[in-house]
Design a protein around this motif. Structure first.
Motif, PDB file in Angstrom:
ATOM      1  N   LEU A  20       0.821  -1.216   0.000  1.00 24.63           N
ATOM      2  CA  LEU A  20       0.000   0.000   0.000  1.00 24.63           C
ATOM      3  C   LEU A  20       0.853   1.263   0.000  1.00 24.63           C
ATOM      4  O   LEU A  20       0.571   2.200  -0.735  1.00 24.63           O
ATOM      5  CB  LEU A  20      -0.943  -0.007   1.216  1.00 24.63           C
ATOM      6  N   VAL A  21       1.914   1.310   0.806  1.00 24.49           N
ATOM      7  CA  VAL A  21       2.673   2.551   0.970  1.00 24.49           C
ATOM      8  C   VAL A  21       3.953   2.615   0.155  1.00 24.49           C
ATOM      9  O   VAL A  21       4.535   3.692   0.015  1.00 24.49           O
ATOM     10  CB  VAL A  21       3.034   2.811   2.458  1.00 24.49           C
ATOM     11  N   GLY A  22       4.407   1.486  -0.380  1.00 22.98           N
ATOM     12  CA  GLY A  22       5.725   1.434  -1.001  1.00 22.98           C
ATOM     13  C   GLY A  22       5.874   2.142  -2.323  1.00 22.98           C
ATOM     14  O   GLY A  22       6.991   2.463  -2.719  1.00 22.98           O
ATOM     15  N   GLY A  23       4.785   2.419  -2.996  1.00 22.65           N
ATOM     16  CA  GLY A  23       4.881   3.196  -4.226  1.00 22.65           C
ATOM     17  C   GLY A  23       5.064   4.662  -3.894  1.00 22.65           C
ATOM     18  O   GLY A  23       4.278   5.232  -3.145  1.00 22.65           O
ATOM     19  N   LEU A  27       0.617   8.030  -2.122  1.00 21.22           N
ATOM     20  CA  LEU A  27       0.022   8.709  -0.957  1.00 21.22           C
ATOM     21  C   LEU A  27      -1.496   8.867  -1.043  1.00 21.22           C
ATOM     22  O   LEU A  27      -2.185   8.640  -0.048  1.00 21.22           O
ATOM     23  CB  LEU A  27       0.684  10.069  -0.723  1.00 21.22           C
ATOM     24  N   PRO A  28      -2.075   9.233  -2.179  1.00 18.84           N
ATOM     25  CA  PRO A  28      -3.541   9.378  -2.220  1.00 18.84           C
ATOM     26  C   PRO A  28      -4.295   8.084  -1.916  1.00 18.84           C
ATOM     27  O   PRO A  28      -5.477   8.127  -1.562  1.00 18.84           O
ATOM     28  CB  PRO A  28      -3.821   9.845  -3.648  1.00 18.84           C
ATOM     29  N   ASP A  29      -3.628   6.938  -2.013  1.00 18.49           N
ATOM     30  CA  ASP A  29      -4.280   5.659  -1.733  1.00 18.49           C
ATOM     31  C   ASP A  29      -4.543   5.448  -0.246  1.00 18.49           C
ATOM     32  O   ASP A  29      -5.359   4.610   0.124  1.00 18.49           O
ATOM     33  CB  ASP A  29      -3.428   4.496  -2.247  1.00 18.49           C
ATOM     34  N   TRP A  30      -3.833   6.206   0.616  1.00 17.42           N
ATOM     35  CA  TRP A  30      -3.996   5.975   2.049  1.00 17.42           C
ATOM     36  C   TRP A  30      -3.949   7.241   2.907  1.00 17.42           C
ATOM     37  O   TRP A  30      -4.282   7.189   4.085  1.00 17.42           O
ATOM     38  CB  TRP A  30      -2.949   4.972   2.564  1.00 17.42           C
ATOM     39  N   LEU A  31      -3.578   8.376   2.337  1.00 19.97           N
ATOM     40  CA  LEU A  31      -3.420   9.602   3.118  1.00 19.97           C
ATOM     41  C   LEU A  31      -4.400  10.674   2.643  1.00 19.97           C
ATOM     42  O   LEU A  31      -4.155  11.323   1.619  1.00 19.97           O
ATOM     43  CB  LEU A  31      -1.975  10.100   2.988  1.00 19.97           C
ATOM     44  N   PRO A  32      -5.521  10.865   3.363  1.00 19.40           N
ATOM     45  CA  PRO A  32      -6.527  11.837   2.922  1.00 19.40           C
ATOM     46  C   PRO A  32      -5.992  13.266   2.772  1.00 19.40           C
ATOM     47  O   PRO A  32      -6.519  14.037   1.982  1.00 19.40           O
ATOM     48  CB  PRO A  32      -7.590  11.785   4.021  1.00 19.40           C
ATOM     49  N   TYR A 126       3.001  13.037  10.916  1.00 20.37           N
ATOM     50  CA  TYR A 126       3.307  11.601  10.893  1.00 20.37           C
ATOM     51  C   TYR A 126       2.254  10.808  11.673  1.00 20.37           C
ATOM     52  O   TYR A 126       1.806   9.759  11.203  1.00 20.37           O
ATOM     53  CB  TYR A 126       4.692  11.327  11.476  1.00 20.37           C
ATOM     54  N   ARG A 127       1.879  11.286  12.864  1.00 15.03           N
ATOM     55  CA  ARG A 127       0.845  10.588  13.667  1.00 15.03           C
ATOM     56  C   ARG A 127      -0.463  10.500  12.893  1.00 15.03           C
ATOM     57  O   ARG A 127      -1.082   9.436  12.820  1.00 15.03           O
ATOM     58  CB  ARG A 127       0.601  11.312  14.990  1.00 15.03           C
ATOM     59  N   ASP A 128      -0.895  11.629  12.327  1.00 11.36           N
ATOM     60  CA  ASP A 128      -2.149  11.640  11.559  1.00 11.36           C
ATOM     61  C   ASP A 128      -2.039  10.725  10.342  1.00 11.36           C
ATOM     62  O   ASP A 128      -2.992  10.027   9.989  1.00 11.36           O
ATOM     63  CB  ASP A 128      -2.493  13.061  11.106  1.00 11.36           C
ATOM     64  N   GLY A 129      -0.893  10.732   9.693  1.00 12.78           N
ATOM     65  CA  GLY A 129      -0.692   9.878   8.531  1.00 12.78           C
ATOM     66  C   GLY A 129      -0.742   8.406   8.881  1.00 12.78           C
ATOM     67  O   GLY A 129      -1.382   7.614   8.180  1.00 12.78           O
ATOM     68  N   LEU A 130      -0.111   8.024   9.979  1.00 11.64           N
ATOM     69  CA  LEU A 130      -0.133   6.613  10.372  1.00 11.64           C
ATOM     70  C   LEU A 130      -1.516   6.197  10.872  1.00 11.64           C
ATOM     71  O   LEU A 130      -1.914   5.040  10.683  1.00 11.64           O
ATOM     72  CB  LEU A 130       0.954   6.333  11.404  1.00 11.64           C
ATOM     73  N   ALA A 131      -2.266   7.119  11.459  1.00 12.11           N
ATOM     74  CA  ALA A 131      -3.651   6.819  11.838  1.00 12.11           C
ATOM     75  C   ALA A 131      -4.493   6.593  10.576  1.00 12.11           C
ATOM     76  O   ALA A 131      -5.323   5.677  10.524  1.00 12.11           O
ATOM     77  CB  ALA A 131      -4.234   7.946  12.683  1.00 12.11           C
ATOM     78  N   ALA A 132      -4.274   7.396   9.545  1.00 11.32           N
ATOM     79  CA  ALA A 132      -4.991   7.214   8.279  1.00 11.32           C
ATOM     80  C   ALA A 132      -4.600   5.897   7.627  1.00 11.32           C
ATOM     81  O   ALA A 132      -5.441   5.195   7.066  1.00 11.32           O
ATOM     82  CB  ALA A 132      -4.689   8.388   7.331  1.00 11.32           C
ATOM     83  N   LEU A 133      -3.325   5.531   7.717  1.00 12.99           N
ATOM     84  CA  LEU A 133      -2.871   4.254   7.182  1.00 12.99           C
ATOM     85  C   LEU A 133      -3.555   3.100   7.914  1.00 12.99           C
ATOM     86  O   LEU A 133      -4.000   2.132   7.298  1.00 12.99           O
ATOM     87  CB  LEU A 133      -1.350   4.155   7.278  1.00 12.99           C
ATOM     88  N   HIS A 134      -3.672   3.211   9.225  1.00 15.39           N
ATOM     89  CA  HIS A 134      -4.366   2.196  10.019  1.00 15.39           C
ATOM     90  C   HIS A 134      -5.809   2.044   9.538  1.00 15.39           C
ATOM     91  O   HIS A 134      -6.298   0.934   9.337  1.00 15.39           O
ATOM     92  CB  HIS A 134      -4.314   2.564  11.499  1.00 15.39           C
ATOM     93  N   ARG A 135      -6.471   3.170   9.327  1.00 12.33           N
ATOM     94  CA  ARG A 135      -7.874   3.116   8.837  1.00 12.33           C
ATOM     95  C   ARG A 135      -7.942   2.477   7.453  1.00 12.33           C
ATOM     96  O   ARG A 135      -8.836   1.671   7.179  1.00 12.33           O
ATOM     97  CB  ARG A 135      -8.484   4.522   8.818  1.00 12.33           C
ATOM     98  N   ALA A 136      -7.015   2.818   6.572  1.00 13.77           N
ATOM     99  CA  ALA A 136      -7.026   2.253   5.216  1.00 13.77           C
ATOM    100  C   ALA A 136      -6.820   0.746   5.246  1.00 13.77           C
ATOM    101  O   ALA A 136      -7.406   0.027   4.443  1.00 13.77           O
ATOM    102  CB  ALA A 136      -5.933   2.925   4.372  1.00 13.77           C
ATOM    103  N   LEU A 137      -6.020   0.263   6.160  1.00 14.09           N
ATOM    104  CA  LEU A 137      -5.751  -1.170   6.263  1.00 14.09           C
ATOM    105  C   LEU A 137      -6.867  -1.916   6.967  1.00 14.09           C
ATOM    106  O   LEU A 137      -6.961  -3.135   6.852  1.00 14.09           O
ATOM    107  CB  LEU A 137      -4.438  -1.409   7.006  1.00 14.09           C
ATOM    108  N   SER A 138      -7.715  -1.198   7.688  1.00 16.96           N
ATOM    109  CA  SER A 138      -8.787  -1.826   8.458  1.00 16.96           C
ATOM    110  C   SER A 138     -10.093  -1.934   7.673  1.00 16.96           C
ATOM    111  O   SER A 138     -11.078  -2.443   8.192  1.00 16.96           O
ATOM    112  CB  SER A 138      -9.028  -1.029   9.749  1.00 16.96           C
ATOM    113  N   VAL A 139     -10.105  -1.433   6.453  1.00 16.41           N
ATOM    114  CA  VAL A 139     -11.324  -1.442   5.647  1.00 16.41           C
ATOM    115  C   VAL A 139     -11.614  -2.834   5.123  1.00 16.41           C
ATOM    116  O   VAL A 139     -10.774  -3.590   4.780  1.00 16.41           O
ATOM    117  CB  VAL A 139     -11.205  -0.444   4.464  1.00 16.41           C
TER     118      VAL A 139
END
Length: 139
Positions: A20-23, A27-32, A126-139
């Protein structure tokens, strides 16, 4: 020079997180906060736009597929820092195939603000970004 680092354990395998994040242009795929990313210079530069229309231009300066990390520099942004260099890393969690730890760190020289103010700005991003990543992975 100032620096900050934030990490978070996420409910997915390291490979799922990296997929998800390696490309560099993903960023638009997981970071609002970044709804738009345009790849330039063969994918080595990304031109990002935030919801307010601000433009951020970043250059990929290091990429390690096997090590699941990349490092980038900010070339243009509305942030009060210069010399910004950041790394996003995905680590395995010992003994757990279903968890990954993501670390987002950066170093920079504050410009017109204190070290503490610049560090808190990026720690919050960074905190907000990792929280958004958590939400994207939890869908």
């Amino acid at each position: 020079m100032a620096s900050t680092s934030v990490s978070r354990v996420l409910p997915a395998s390291p490979q799922q997180v990296w997929d998800l994040v390696g490309g560099f242009d993903a960023l638009p795929d997981w970071l609002p906060y970044i709804p738009e990313s345009t790849a330039l210079e063969g994918g080595r530069v990304r031109r990002l736009t935030n919801p307010d229309g601000d433009v951020i231009v970043e250059r990929l300066v290091g990429f390690d597929e096997a090590g699941r990390n990349y490092t980038y520099a900010i070339l243009q942004a509305p942030f009060p820092v210069t010399g910004y260099l950041s790394t996003l890393r995905v680590h395995a969690v010992a003994g757990r195939d279903d968890l990954a730890e993501v670390q987002w760190s950066g170093r920079f020289t504050p410009d017109g603000v204190s070290d503490a103010e610049a560090e808190e700005l990026f720690a919050g991003i960074y905190r907000d970004g990792l929280a958004a990543l958590h939400r994207a992975l939890s869908v």
